[in-house]
Design an enzyme around this catalytic site. Structure first.
Site, PDB file in Angstrom:
ATOM      1  CG  HIS A  41      42.445  27.279  34.287  1.00 41.14           C
ATOM      2  ND1 HIS A  41      42.102  28.535  34.744  1.00 41.14           N
ATOM      3  CD2 HIS A  41      41.325  26.554  34.316  1.00 41.14           C
ATOM      4  CE1 HIS A  41      40.828  28.562  35.030  1.00 41.14           C
ATOM      5  NE2 HIS A  41      40.326  27.379  34.777  1.00 41.14           N
ATOM      6  NE  ARG A  53      47.879  40.115  38.350  1.00 40.32           N
ATOM      7  CZ  ARG A  53      47.823  38.792  38.079  1.00 40.32           C
ATOM      8  NH1 ARG A  53      47.335  38.353  36.910  1.00 40.32           N
ATOM      9  NH2 ARG A  53      48.191  37.901  38.967  1.00 40.32           N
ATOM     10  NE  ARG A  54      51.750  38.976  39.386  1.00 38.75           N
ATOM     11  CZ  ARG A  54      51.935  37.804  38.782  1.00 38.75           C
ATOM     12  NH1 ARG A  54      52.234  37.755  37.522  1.00 38.75           N
ATOM     13  NH2 ARG A  54      51.839  36.691  39.455  1.00 38.75           N
ATOM     14  CE1 TYR A  64      37.546  25.565  37.760  1.00 39.37           C
ATOM     15  CE2 TYR A  64      39.129  25.226  36.014  1.00 39.37           C
ATOM     16  CZ  TYR A  64      38.016  25.868  36.507  1.00 39.37           C
ATOM     17  OH  TYR A  64      37.380  26.803  35.757  1.00 39.37           O
ATOM     18  CG  HIS A 106      38.725  36.199  38.925  1.00 40.41           C
ATOM     19  ND1 HIS A 106      37.470  35.625  38.920  1.00 40.41           N
ATOM     20  CD2 HIS A 106      39.576  35.228  38.479  1.00 40.41           C
ATOM     21  CE1 HIS A 106      37.561  34.377  38.484  1.00 40.41           C
ATOM     22  NE2 HIS A 106      38.827  34.106  38.219  1.00 40.41           N
ATOM     23  CG  PHE A 107      43.664  35.862  42.135  1.00 41.61           C
ATOM     24  CD1 PHE A 107      44.259  36.049  43.365  1.00 41.61           C
ATOM     25  CD2 PHE A 107      44.254  36.422  41.014  1.00 41.61           C
ATOM     26  CE1 PHE A 107      45.402  36.808  43.484  1.00 41.61           C
ATOM     27  CE2 PHE A 107      45.405  37.187  41.118  1.00 41.61           C
ATOM     28  CZ  PHE A 107      45.975  37.383  42.360  1.00 41.61           C
ATOM     29  CG  HIS A 108      42.432  38.602  46.702  1.00 44.52           C
ATOM     30  ND1 HIS A 108      43.314  39.017  45.739  1.00 44.52           N
ATOM     31  CD2 HIS A 108      43.192  38.334  47.794  1.00 44.52           C
ATOM     32  CE1 HIS A 108      44.555  39.009  46.226  1.00 44.52           C
ATOM     33  NE2 HIS A 108      44.500  38.603  47.479  1.00 44.52           N
TER      34      HIS A 108
HETATM   35 FE1  HAS Z   1      39.803  32.332  37.303  1.00 41.74          FE
HETATM   36  C1  HAS Z   1      42.439  34.347  36.314  1.00 41.74           C
HETATM   37  C2  HAS Z   1      38.496  32.462  34.151  1.00 41.74           C
HETATM   38  C3  HAS Z   1      37.247  30.220  38.265  1.00 41.74           C
HETATM   39  C4  HAS Z   1      41.486  31.626  40.206  1.00 41.74           C
HETATM   40  N1  HAS Z   1      41.607  32.895  38.105  1.00 41.74           N
HETATM   41  C5  HAS Z   1      42.539  33.726  37.542  1.00 41.74           C
HETATM   42  C6  HAS Z   1      43.677  33.840  38.421  1.00 41.74           C
HETATM   43  C7  HAS Z   1      43.414  33.040  39.499  1.00 41.74           C
HETATM   44  C8  HAS Z   1      42.116  32.458  39.300  1.00 41.74           C
HETATM   45  C9  HAS Z   1      44.343  32.785  40.668  1.00 41.74           C
HETATM   46  O1  HAS Z   1      39.424  33.277  31.368  1.00 41.74           O
HETATM   47  C10 HAS Z   1      44.883  34.748  38.187  1.00 41.74           C
HETATM   48  C11 HAS Z   1      46.051  34.044  37.639  1.00 41.74           C
HETATM   49  C12 HAS Z   1      47.209  34.996  37.498  1.00 41.74           C
HETATM   50  O2  HAS Z   1      47.916  35.229  38.503  1.00 41.74           O
HETATM   51  O3  HAS Z   1      47.377  35.570  36.417  1.00 41.74           O
HETATM   52  N2  HAS Z   1      38.149  31.544  36.398  1.00 41.74           N
HETATM   53  C13 HAS Z   1      37.795  31.722  35.104  1.00 41.74           C
HETATM   54  C14 HAS Z   1      36.561  30.995  34.836  1.00 41.74           C
HETATM   55  C15 HAS Z   1      36.210  30.371  36.009  1.00 41.74           C
HETATM   56  C16 HAS Z   1      37.220  30.703  36.972  1.00 41.74           C
HETATM   57  C17 HAS Z   1      35.827  30.918  33.533  1.00 41.74           C
HETATM   58  N3  HAS Z   1      39.431  31.171  38.919  1.00 41.74           N
HETATM   59  C18 HAS Z   1      38.326  30.372  39.116  1.00 41.74           C
HETATM   60  C19 HAS Z   1      38.448  29.673  40.365  1.00 41.74           C
HETATM   61  C20 HAS Z   1      39.651  30.063  40.917  1.00 41.74           C
HETATM   62  C21 HAS Z   1      40.251  31.008  39.990  1.00 41.74           C
HETATM   63  C22 HAS Z   1      37.433  28.707  40.916  1.00 41.74           C
HETATM   64  C23 HAS Z   1      40.292  29.677  42.186  1.00 41.74           C
HETATM   65  C24 HAS Z   1      39.828  28.837  43.053  1.00 41.74           C
HETATM   66  N4  HAS Z   1      40.348  33.254  35.596  1.00 41.74           N
HETATM   67  C25 HAS Z   1      39.693  33.144  34.390  1.00 41.74           C
HETATM   68  C26 HAS Z   1      40.465  33.843  33.356  1.00 41.74           C
HETATM   69  C27 HAS Z   1      41.592  34.368  33.956  1.00 41.74           C
HETATM   70  C28 HAS Z   1      41.486  33.983  35.359  1.00 41.74           C
HETATM   71  C29 HAS Z   1      40.139  33.970  31.929  1.00 41.74           C
HETATM   72  C30 HAS Z   1      42.716  35.169  33.293  1.00 41.74           C
HETATM   73  C31 HAS Z   1      42.509  36.601  33.448  1.00 41.74           C
HETATM   74  C32 HAS Z   1      43.687  37.374  32.882  1.00 41.74           C
HETATM   75  O4  HAS Z   1      43.483  38.071  31.883  1.00 41.74           O
HETATM   76  O5  HAS Z   1      44.803  37.305  33.407  1.00 41.74           O
HETATM   77  C33 HAS Z   1      35.000  29.453  36.189  1.00 41.74           C
HETATM   78  O6  HAS Z   1      35.449  28.190  36.645  1.00 41.74           O
HETATM   79  C34 HAS Z   1      33.961  30.012  37.120  1.00 41.74           C
HETATM   80  C35 HAS Z   1      32.689  29.151  37.140  1.00 41.74           C
HETATM   81  C36 HAS Z   1      31.860  29.438  38.346  1.00 41.74           C
HETATM   82  C37 HAS Z   1      30.528  29.596  38.347  1.00 41.74           C
HETATM   83  C38 HAS Z   1      29.793  29.866  39.641  1.00 41.74           C
HETATM   84  C39 HAS Z   1      28.973  28.664  40.156  1.00 41.74           C
HETATM   85  C40 HAS Z   1      28.414  28.963  41.501  1.00 41.74           C
HETATM   86  C41 HAS Z   1      28.320  28.063  42.537  1.00 41.74           C
HETATM   87  C42 HAS Z   1      27.811  28.549  43.881  1.00 41.74           C
HETATM   88  C43 HAS Z   1      26.365  28.232  44.106  1.00 41.74           C
HETATM   89  C44 HAS Z   1      25.884  28.911  45.353  1.00 41.74           C
HETATM   90  C45 HAS Z   1      24.910  28.459  46.191  1.00 41.74           C
HETATM   91  C46 HAS Z   1      24.520  29.260  47.372  1.00 41.74           C
HETATM   92  C47 HAS Z   1      24.172  27.212  45.914  1.00 41.74           C
HETATM   93  C48 HAS Z   1      29.719  29.513  37.121  1.00 41.74           C
HETATM   94  C49 HAS Z   1      28.733  26.636  42.420  1.00 41.74           C
HETATM   95  C50 HAS Z   1      23.252  29.986  46.988  1.00 41.74           C
HETATM   96  C51 HAS Z   1      22.637  30.752  48.093  1.00 41.74           C
HETATM   97  C52 HAS Z   1      21.826  31.814  47.912  1.00 41.74           C
HETATM   98  C53 HAS Z   1      21.174  32.427  49.086  1.00 41.74           C
HETATM   99  C54 HAS Z   1      21.592  32.450  46.603  1.00 41.74           C
END
Ligand code: HAS
Length: 542
Positions: A216, A432-433, A220, A367-369
């Site tokens: 995890h 998947r996979r 990050y 999700h991860f793409h």
């Molecule tokens: Fe994830 C599975 C939960 C973030 C990558 N994640 C994965 C896997 C990968 C991955 C590679 O809880 C698969 C692993 C595998 O092969 O099995 N993930 C989360 C959560 C977050 C999260 C809670 N993941 C990421 C990030 C990744 C990533 C970042 C890569 C870089 N993920 C999971 C969970 C799994 C999981 C479970 C397991 C699933 C399973 O069952 O296998 C959080 O960190 C996300 C928080 C993000 C936000 C968004 C904030 C938005 C921002 C943008 C602002 C935009 C602006 C522009 C200002 C709350 C900062 C605005 C403009 C306008 C015009 C509107």
């Protein structure tokens, strides 16, 4: 940049894109397989390709790019690299490259078809795990180089606040070092002895736990350098200022604290871990969402303040004041925009009951793409457009801006098809996979096929995006000399508070982190050690 620093950084960046190309070829082919095209050339297996794709894209492209980028920002903000940090950088590069090439050859020889998570009980050739040791130890050497440059700077500038970029680089590398301890223990004490045959069985749940202790924070490790660009570079590119330096530092410290003790959210569906500890780690997972929400807030504030300073009116008038034709802004901004749905998907994954619906389906792949392959990758591409010319003393021409924007749009369209259909068909239950299968024409599985075809179309568009990115890099390397492109570093808004000195008391932060890790992992790991079951002999994959 000093030429010697440029050489080190450029070596990392170019190797990263070489890996992106190879990983892209594997991605294209496997996309076509899932879409129904059954024949792979030269007897290559689907899982072999999937391993190559995951390792080259998720592990190699990212790690090389990140280390190159961190070195560049440290050299830019602290001054030319000193002898030892630079030598450590090259040592790290040498070890990582030896390990990467070795591991890639083993994958291509079908001796390590264990996917990028190399979960036991799938068993690779023992040399694959030895090659991984080279990669991890190499990355540590690069990390030590960054720490050393920081240390020297602190000694020479007593009492001064470290430049924001370097502060963030130190946090990122500290997180990486502490996180990789988990995978190092797994590989050294479990997988290597087991794959060489020195021990007969492996404790599978323990190995997966050690992997996700690392896995995890790994995500990050990919994200934080993108955040560095969003916090430090983007405000300068748009001609504005960073909303708050202290908030940016605090969000990075929160990532340091909360990104490690959360690995169980990848194991929510696994037996052998009590629900109490899963619950604890899910709570901590929701804590690690907070710094991302702070980042979103800070970005909105930066954009809005800048827009209003230029006379923007109304709720979203600031959007019109952003430099849409500047690829240094456009590509990372699209990454940010897509991070909103990507992050929302993460919250869904982390919610225990919903995880039961999406786990091991293509939803997770979707999700991860969106996260790593869109938000992070587009930000890295956006950085490349100014970093390569800044390193080589060349100019980013208007034509390059247009090519870069075209590349970004192609990537977005490809991802819309691919990740969009992965998310949807995942909810319909498609796993998947798994290579192409309709499960003997089961009606549910037949219903998935149009989505799989859309995934293949998206994958093909993305491959065009990879090729255009490589073309852009060659063009950047040959851009006209003259006015060298700058490495953009934003100033902080006048109204911002100064960061407290406490933020750099590393003993305090690492101490809290150790406590959190012990709370989250001690009892469950003791359970796993006390109840190892019969252990798995494993499946030799070669
Ligand atoms: Fe994830 C599975 C939960 C973030 C990558 N994640 C994965 C896997 C990968 C991955 C590679 O809880 C698969 C692993 C595998 O092969 O099995 N993930 C989360 C959560 C977050 C999260 C809670 N993941 C990421 C990030 C990744 C990533 C970042 C890569 C870089 N993920 C999971 C969970 C799994 C999981 C479970 C397991 C699933 C399973 O069952 O296998 C959080 O960190 C996300 C928080 C993000 C936000 C968004 C904030 C938005 C921002 C943008 C602002 C935009 C602006 C522009 C200002 C709350 C900062 C605005 C403009 C306008 C015009 C509107």
């Amino acid at each position: 940049f000093d030429r010697r620093d440029s050489a080190l950084i450029l070596a990392h960046i170019l190797f990263a894109f070489f890996a992106l190309f190879l990983g892209g070829v594997a991605g294209l082919l496997q996309g076509l397989v899932r879409g129904g095209a059954n024949a792979l050339p030269f007897g290559i297996g689907y899982y072999q390709l999937l391993t190559a794709h995951g390792v080259l894209m998720a592990l190699v492209f990212t790690t090389y790019f990140i280390i190159g980028f961190l070195y560049s920002g440290v050299a830019r903000t602290l001054g030319t690299l000193l002898g030892l940090p630079r030598r450590l950088g090259w040592l790290g590069f040498g070890l990582m490259t030896t390990g990467t090439l070795w591991a890639t050859v083993l994958i291509l020889l079908n001796k390590a078809t264990v996917l990028y998570t190399f979960y036991a009980p799938l068993k690779a050739s023992p040399w694959f795990y030895v090659a991984l040791v080279f990669v991890v130890v190499g990355s540590w050497m690069s990390g030590f180089g960054i720490f050393m440059q920081y240390r020297y700077w602190k000694v020479l500038h007593p009492g001064q606040t470290t430049p924001l970029f370097t502060f963030m680089a130190v946090v990122t590398m500290a997180m990486w070092l502490i996180a990789t301890l988990g995978v190092a223990i797994e590989v050294l004490f479990q997988l290597i002895p087991w794959s060489f045959g020195w021990v007969e069985t492996v404790n599978v749940v323990l190995s997966r736990t050690l992997f996700w202790y690392f896995g995890h924070p790994l995500v990050y490790f990919w994200l934080l350098p993108a955040y560095m660009c969003w916090y430090v570079v983007i405000p300068k590119v748009i001609g504005g200022r960073l909303f708050s330096d202290a908030l940016a530092r605090l969000s990075f410290l929160m990532f340091l604290l909360f990104s490690i003790p959360v690995g169980f959210h990848h194991q929510l569906m696994e037996p052998g871990i009590s629900n109490v500890w899963k619950f604890v780690q899910v709570v901590l997972t929701f804590m690690v969402v907070i710094p991302s929400l702070m980042t979103a807030f800070s970005l909105f504030a930066t954009f809005e303040m800048h827009g209003r300073s230029l006379g923007a009116k109304g709720l979203f008038g600031w959007l019109r004041k952003l430099p849409w034709k500047d690829v240094r802004f456009f590509a990372p901004f699209m990454g940010m925009l897509l991070f909103i749905p990507a992050g929302a998907g993460g919250l869904i994954n982390a919610s225990h009951e919903l995880n039961a619906i999406v786990h091991n389906t293509l939803w997770v792949t979707g999700h991860f793409h969106l996260t790593v392959a869109t938000s992070v990758a587009l930000t890295f591409f956006g950085i490349t457009y100014w970093l390569i010319p800044a390193l080589t003393g060349r100019t980013l021409t208007p034509r390059m801006h247009r090519l870069g924007i075209a590349q970004t749009v192609i990537w977005l369209v490809g991802m819309l098809f691919m990740s969009g259909s992965m998310h949807t068909v995942g909810l319909l239950g498609s796993p998947r996979r798994t290579s192409f299968t309709t499960y003997q024409d089961h009606p549910d599985a037949v219903l998935w096929m149009p989505y799989h075809v859309a995934m293949a179309v998206g994958g093909t568009i993305l491959f065009v995006g990879v090729l255009l990115m490589l073309f852009n890099i060659v063009t950047l390397l040959r851009a006209p000399k003259g006015r060298p492109e700058e490495f953009p570093i934003a100033e902080v808004s006048d109204a911002a508070e100064k960061a407290p000195a406490l933020f750099e008391r590393w003993g305090v932060w690492v101490g809290i982190l150790v406590v959190l890790i012990l709370v989250a992992y001690t009892i469950p790991v003791m359970d796993m050690l006390n109840h190892p079951g019969v252990g798995a002999k494993g499946f030799k994959t070669w």
